[in-house]
Design an enzyme around this catalytic site. Sequence first.
Site, short mmCIF file in Angstrom:
data_model
loop_
_atom_site.label_atom_id
_atom_site.label_comp_id
_atom_site.label_asym_id
_atom_site.label_seq_id
_atom_site.Cartn_x
_atom_site.Cartn_y
_atom_site.Cartn_z
N LYS A 258 0.86 -1.09 0.15
CA LYS A 258 -0.18 -0.02 -0.11
C LYS A 258 0.99 1.30 -0.08
O LYS A 258 0.43 2.74 -0.33
CB LYS A 258 -1.25 -0.03 1.19
CG LYS A 258 -2.11 -0.72 1.56
CD LYS A 258 -3.13 -0.79 2.71
CE LYS A 258 -4.13 -1.95 2.84
NZ LYS A 258 -3.31 -3.04 3.05
N LYS B 57 -6.93 5.76 -4.62
CA LYS B 57 -5.57 6.20 -4.89
C LYS B 57 -6.36 5.61 -6.46
O LYS B 57 -5.36 5.55 -7.48
CB LYS B 57 -4.49 5.20 -3.93
CG LYS B 57 -4.49 6.83 -2.91
CD LYS B 57 -2.69 6.31 -2.50
CE LYS B 57 -2.79 6.89 -1.38
NZ LYS B 57 -3.91 7.08 -0.33
N VAL C 187 -6.47 5.84 6.40
CA VAL C 187 -7.14 5.16 8.23
C VAL C 187 -6.33 5.68 9.19
O VAL C 187 -4.90 5.33 8.83
CB VAL C 187 -7.37 4.21 8.59
CG1 VAL C 187 -8.39 3.31 7.23
CG2 VAL C 187 -6.53 3.53 8.00
N VAL D 9 0.34 9.06 8.16
CA VAL D 9 1.20 10.35 8.59
C VAL D 9 1.30 10.67 10.17
O VAL D 9 1.62 11.05 10.95
CB VAL D 9 0.45 11.77 7.80
CG1 VAL D 9 1.61 11.28 6.61
CG2 VAL D 9 -0.68 11.80 8.26
#
Length: 342
Positions: free
Chosen positions: A81, A124, A175, A182
């Site tokens: 991912k 994405k 999520v 982040v």
Amino acid sequence: TGAGGSIGSELCRQIITFKPKQLILFELNEFALYSIQEEFCSKYPDTAMAFVIGDVKDESRLEQLFAQYQPTVIFHAAAYKHVPLMEKENTWQALQNNVLGTYVLAKLAIKHHITKFVLISTDKAVNPTNVMGASKRLAEMVCQALQQSLLQQEINQTSTDSFNTRFVIVRFGNVLGSTGSVIPKFREQIARGGPITVTHPDISRYFMSIQEAAQLVLQAGSMGGIKGGGEIFVMDMGDPIKIVDLAKDMIRLSGLSEEEIKITYTGLRSGEKLHEELVTKNESTLPTQHEKLQITLSHPVDEQWLALFITWLTKQPALSDTEVRIALAKWVPEYSDKNSEH
């Protein structure tokens, strides 16, 4: 699959509350599976569970698992991912794991009469500008094509099965707190005294808690397939959040100021969009009975496309990054490797 990951493990936690006859946790990463085994055996001693090491591309291992446990529902969360990691050096592996792995698992799901196959996808995959997103869009298309093939068999009455596998696809954004997101990164940067690194002052993302995302996956899984299957569900994730605002909030909540923890801008990474989307320009949406779920109406993908694509994917030697991008432009109509935001 991907049971040791952020989404996979939370799905397992929520599935257990419905008291399944048995829960099979399939994971490639040994330590991730060990960690989830330690947690689950302690918390849920009365639930029958199997902790299975394996690769979704390994057909013989999957055959062994299906024969032994005879599962009825699959939640397919295993995937690579991380956008920058998949954008350079690992592009071919992204296709192998995210697309071929989905195909191998899905074909065996049909063979073994799995009732429902839920694919965890991503925003994405919408108008992808990176290899990870394009690989997830291809995984969606593989499931859609397999569903079309099954529906055609039913129409022609060439299938002897009383009920064929139904595929359900669920797209959502980031999520909160997931592996590689982040928030853990910002937390670490604040703990080190900064700076916090943000790629662009205007970059924004959709966010949702892991718990709510997993709940909506289960809701979509229960609703999907009623009208033939192959639906793509999109979550209502609210308004996108600017990453720099998130960084500022985390600094403030840490009891510090922007004078103490600086924010620096590093520039958009390869394949990174300024703003994510949940549907393509060619897709429209329909409401469902759940206020936070919509169904996208996308172009059907036929089995002829699938046959050509899988032949190409399985007959190729490992391709270079450039060769992968050229191929993606052919196989994914919405894909562009030219990030217009740069």
